[in-house]
Every structure is written in C-alpha cells, then in structure tokens.
Design a protein around this motif. Structure first.
Motif, PDB file in Angstrom:
ATOM      1  N   GLN A  66      36.713   1.378  25.634  1.00 35.66           N
ATOM      2  CA  GLN A  66      37.603   1.382  24.484  1.00 35.66           C
ATOM      3  C   GLN A  66      38.749   0.391  24.697  1.00 35.66           C
ATOM      4  N   ALA A 120      38.907  -7.103  15.627  1.00 34.67           N
ATOM      5  CA  ALA A 120      40.084  -6.272  15.380  1.00 34.67           C
ATOM      6  C   ALA A 120      40.880  -6.822  14.196  1.00 34.67           C
ATOM      7  N   SER A 160      28.306   0.579  20.246  1.00 35.59           N
ATOM      8  CA  SER A 160      27.985  -0.811  20.577  1.00 35.59           C
ATOM      9  C   SER A 160      26.552  -0.845  21.092  1.00 35.59           C
ATOM     10  N   SER A 184      43.179   2.110  17.504  1.00 33.63           N
ATOM     11  CA  SER A 184      41.815   1.651  17.256  1.00 33.63           C
ATOM     12  C   SER A 184      40.861   2.365  18.205  1.00 33.63           C
ATOM     13  N   LEU A 185      39.582   2.390  17.797  1.00 37.58           N
ATOM     14  CA  LEU A 185      38.563   3.072  18.585  1.00 37.58           C
ATOM     15  C   LEU A 185      37.224   2.412  18.307  1.00 37.58           C
ATOM     16  N   ARG A 186      36.426   2.241  19.357  1.00 39.95           N
ATOM     17  CA  ARG A 186      35.062   1.708  19.211  1.00 39.95           C
ATOM     18  C   ARG A 186      34.113   2.883  18.985  1.00 39.95           C
ATOM     19  N   LEU A 193      38.248  -4.861  20.746  1.00 44.45           N
ATOM     20  CA  LEU A 193      37.285  -4.901  19.656  1.00 44.45           C
ATOM     21  C   LEU A 193      36.885  -6.338  19.364  1.00 44.45           C
ATOM     22  N   TYR A 210      31.593  -1.988  10.286  1.00 46.55           N
ATOM     23  CA  TYR A 210      30.444  -2.263  11.153  1.00 46.55           C
ATOM     24  C   TYR A 210      30.037  -3.719  10.972  1.00 46.55           C
ATOM     25  N   GLU A 229      28.005  -3.302  16.261  1.00 45.33           N
ATOM     26  CA  GLU A 229      29.219  -2.637  16.749  1.00 45.33           C
ATOM     27  C   GLU A 229      29.970  -2.018  15.575  1.00 45.33           C
ATOM     28  N   GLN A 241      33.649   0.207  14.504  1.00 45.69           N
ATOM     29  CA  GLN A 241      35.030   0.409  14.934  1.00 45.69           C
ATOM     30  C   GLN A 241      35.797   1.124  13.840  1.00 45.69           C
ATOM     31  N   THR A 242      36.863   1.790  14.241  1.00 48.16           N
ATOM     32  CA  THR A 242      37.769   2.443  13.293  1.00 48.16           C
ATOM     33  C   THR A 242      39.197   2.155  13.719  1.00 48.16           C
ATOM     34  N   GLU A 243      40.073   1.902  12.738  1.00 48.28           N
ATOM     35  CA  GLU A 243      41.474   1.556  12.992  1.00 48.28           C
ATOM     36  C   GLU A 243      42.358   2.311  12.004  1.00 48.28           C
TER      37      GLU A 243
END
Length: 532
Positions: free
Chosen positions: A293, A302, A80, A75-77, A299, A134, A61, A63-65
């Motif tokens: 999302q 997170a 996955s 935040s965004l996934r 997440l 990641y 998975e 993610q970006t924050e």
C-alpha cells in the motif's frame, strides 16, 4: 522506425452482477495492439522495421482515494493483477514488404484476465473527483534488429549502439466497473422479493412533562412490521412501502383507547469517508497487505492532489478519521405524512379471542428524487445526489427509510388525549437493474497467443469485433471455471442412451468421422503478416 501499443478491451465496461462475492471472478478480455512502421527520411529510402518482442506485461489495478477537510487525503490499493501475455520465446515483428505503406503493421495480442468479484464499482466522490477507479497498464519490452550493417554505411548506423538496447513502451486504459442486480425472471411483478422488519420502536415523546403520556406497557405491546423491496432501481422514482400493526397481550379496554393518527416515511441517504478500512471489511475481502500500500508502493495513477500532500505543501492537522453527511431525497413540497383520519381505532378487536388475529395494514408508495431539493451541497462531498448503495474500504453509501407513527391514547377517567411518536428506520438498498439479456457461454482464447490483423481500411482485411455490452457475451468467470482453472462440466445434462451399431454401418464410417475432425482443426493464431 515507429513502435506503439494500445489496449483495446472487448467491452466499454466490466459488469458484475449481484452482491460482492470474494469467491467469484469475472473475465476481462480484449487485445493489446502493437503497431510497427518504418521511419520516413528525406535522405534515404524507408527500411524494414524489425523488432524482437521480449515481453508484454498487462496489469489490472484498482484504487480508492478520499479527500475531506476533516480527514485529509487517504488512498488504498484494492487489487493488483499482473499477467505476462506474450509467448515465452521472443517473437520477431516487422513490416517487411510494406515499408512504403503509410499504415503500420499491427499485431493483436489477446488477453483474458480473471477479475475478483468482490471489488466495489467505479465511483467519484467530492469536488476533486476522487473515489474508486480501475485501469489496465501494458508494458512491452523489445530490442531492435539491425540488418543494415552488411549493406554499407547509412544514417541509421549512427544509432545502432542505442537501438540494440532494451526499450520499453507503455500504454494505459481506464476500465469502468459497474455492478448490476439481475432482473426478476418471474413475469408476475407482484411477486418481487421483499424484506420485512419487525420493529422495536423507541418513543419520541414530548419533552413537556405536564402533558399526559401513554403508559409504557401499552406502547411496548404494539408490534410494527415494515416491508420494503429487496432492491430499488436507482433509475425509478418511487418504491412501495407496507406497514402492518397490531397489539399483543393487551387488555380489551386498552385496545379500545389507542388510535393511529398518521404515518410518515422519509428516504435518507448517508455517506461516509474513512481514512482506513474497517476491521470487518478487511476480514471479508482480500485487500493487499500494508507492504503493498502507499506510501510503500505508490499508486500507478494517483490523483494530482496526492503530490501536494507528499511534498508537504499541504499539512493536515485534523484529528478525525472519518467524515459523514446525510440528506433527505423526498421531492420538493412532499412531507411524507399520511393522515389516517379521526376516530381511527384499528386495534379494537385485537383482544377478542372469538375473532382471528389480523394486522392493521397500510400500503403506500414513497416518492424520491435523484437530486436533493434543498441546498445540501458540501464543498468536499459535492452535490447531494442519489447513489447506488455501496461499501468500499474508504467510501460507503447507504440509504434508510425513516418512519414515524403518531399514536394517541384516550386517558381513562378524563377527556385528555395522550400523544406519542413512535420513530424507527429500516435499511433499503439501491442498485442498477441489469437489462434482460441472455448470457451465453464462450470459450476463452489460449493464455499465450498472438494474432496479426491489418487496419480496417485495407481492402480484404479482417474487421475487429465492435464493442458490445459486457453482459451480452461474458458471463461470470465462476460460472464457467472452478477455482483451480478447470472448466466446469454440467452433469445435469444426461448422456444419450447407448444403441448398438447396426449392420448397415460400414467400417469406413469411423474413418470419415476422423477425416472430418481433422478438417475442422483450428489453425494456430500466430499467422503470417497481412497487407497493411
């Protein structure tokens, strides 16, 4: 008994090469170690630990924050990917025969997951160390096998009703993702690729209307070409810059009045954070839908600051959907100005048809530092440091070369000199250059396979391969396999010419070849337990 799992990737990082590409994929391989050991007790001897492995799921998975005072927390996934890496049928694991050993018996379940090639690299941004991350998440489900009921009563029988239930254990491993630009194979360094921009430069003249100005038709006839490298290594300290100038369709008298007094170049970095991805980014890359999302599906890992916003302890009242900053990366004391001297009339012969058209060329080197010399630190953005050029859904980093050309013009019929500053900028990309290594092909392991290995400190036990740079052993997934998973065949390699079998060849030669092939067959990876 004691049960534990651990994710052991085949490399310290997942390395990607070239620009982000949604049609490519890379192989992320390694193994998940399952260790089984008997529980120590003062009241009874150690008994055999037996479990029935029901499933082993591995999830990759990304993610970006972002977190800024102007935008708050977002935040965004990114992706996955879940794979079941255990066999379809339950597998019994035990330490039978080694109950008294202090070392557990270990099973290694091999995995090989294709990772999309468009993902942005791992990065941190701001004082809270948010950014792009990641991770791999492993989840094993198993049940205990109790074979002690027939031997009579023991302390372990008190726990039998609980041990027969399905149990779950988890493990997690962060996977740094790095992106590289492949090195140039040409031995001639001067042939490195460059980008050339034809500039339509706006005029940044003096606001004082009493000063003389260069006529607009004269300025519009000046053509400027700026050439920069295709990519600049973030580990270097400078890059070459070439500026070419000439006039077009200008009278000879006007060409003789134009001087180029100086040229300056400045490297500027721009950073921007957004609360939601741009529409163009969503069209280019397959980001999971809104239903997958946050907050619909939180997440897995997170940042702790997200819980502050989730419970309402921090209420954001801002109205901006982005935050940005820019800073120069010129060294301290470096102005970037290159004076060209007095009486410099480079366009005198541009209108002479008897002479070939030439460009007035300036070749220079632009130095830069990795940390901004002046204090440009912003609390939410962290230190002002050079970063590779990147584009992600919520964070983007880009650089540009700001160029200024000071032109003068001898006003006809007077001794006055008009000055105009032509200002423009060209984008430049920074990246990590990959080491010059030879990538070799490999045969991936079966999709569902288990092998057993013993701890490395046991005599005679096999030693697991050590971690090596990812680029040395694993090429891009798209180089070896088609989109449907079939292995690619290189048809450019010709087959050997046919030659009839000679009379000296005996019929038994084919049998010998068959026996040889049979002897070289690979044994299944599921083996009997080794001593641990």
């Amino acid at each position: 008994m004691s049960i534990a799992i651990e994710i052991v990737p085949g490399s310290n990082a997942l390395c990607m090469f070239g620009e982000a590409d949604s049609s490519s994929a890379y192989s992320l391989s390694g193994h998940v170690s399952i260790s089984v050991a008997s529980h120590f007790s003062l009241f009874e001897r150690r008994r055999t630990a037996r479990i029935l492995l029901r499933s082993l799921t591995l999830t990759f998975e990304g993610q970006t924050e972002v977190l800024t005072p102007q935008t708050g927390y977002s935040s965004l996934r990114l992706c996955s990917i879940t794979r079941e890496i255990a066999p379809c049928e339950p597998v019994e694991l035990s330490n039978e025969g080694h109950e008294d050993s202090d070392e557990p018996c270990i099973w290694n379940v091999i995995y090989d997951i294709p990772i999309p090639g468009w993902l942005p690299e791992t990065t941190t941004h701001g004082v809270e160390d948010v950014g792009v991350r990641y991770s791999l998440f492993a989840e094993a489900k198993f049940t205990h096998i109790d074979d002690n009921q027939s031997t009579g009563w023991s302390f372990s029988t008190l726990c039998s009703p609980f041990r027969s239930r399905m149990r779950t254990i988890c493990a997690q491993k962060q996977i740094p993702l790095k992106r590289f630009i492949c090195p140039i194979e040409d031995e001639d360094a001067s042939s490195s690729p460059t980008l050339t921009y034809l500039v339509n430069s706006p005029v940044c003249g003096n606001s004082d209307s009493d000063k003389p100005r260069i006529p607009a038709e004269v300025l519009s006839s000046i053509q400027v070409l700026a050439s920069i490298p295709d990519y600049v290594d973030v580990g270097s300290n400078n890059f070459p810059l070439t500026i070419r100038m000439r006039t077009q369709d200008l009278e000879s008298a006007e060409c003789q009045r134009i001087q180029v007094e100086s040229i300056s170049a400045n490297l500027v970095q721009h950073e921007k954070c957004r609360t939601r991805p741009a529409a163009d980014y969503l069209r280019r890359y397959p980001i999971p839908s809104t239903s997958q999302q946050p907050p619909n599906i939180p997440l897995r890992e997170a940042h702790p600051v997200s819980s502050v916003y989730d419970v309402g302890l921090c209420v954001f009242t801002g109205t901006e959907d982005s935050a940005a900053r820019s800073f120069s990366l010129l060294p301290p004391g470096e102005s970037g100005i290159h004076p060209l001297g007095k009486q410099n009339y480079p366009f005198v012969h541009d209108a002479d048809s008897s002479m070939p058209a030439t460009w007035y060329t300036l070749e220079s080197t632009v130095p830069f530092v990795h940390q901004a010399p002046d204090d440009k630190t912003v609390d939410w953005a962290g230190s002002a440091a050079l970063r590779p050029t990147m584009s992600s859904p919520l964070i983007s980093v880009r650089q540009e070369v700001a160029i200024e050309v000071m032109c003068t013009y001898d006003v006809p019929g007077s001794d006055e000199v008009a000055k105009e500053l032509l200002s423009f900028s060209v984008p430049i990309r920074f990246a990590r250059f990959a080491p010059d290594v030879h990538i070799r092909c490999f045969t991936p392991p079966p999709a569902h396979s288990i092998e057993l290995s013993s701890p490395s400190n046991v005599p005679g036990a096999p030693v697991l391969p050590s971690s090596t740079p990812y680029a040395n052993s694993l090429p891009a997934y798209s180089q070896l396999f088609d989109r449907n998973g079939d292995r690619k065949i290189d048809y450019s390699v010709p087959l050997p010419l046919y030659s009839p079998r000679s009379s000296a060849d005996s019929p038994s030669s084919s049998l010998d070849l068959g026996e040889q092939c049979k002897a070289n067959e690979i044994e299944p990876l599921l083996t009997t337990p080794l001593v641990s």
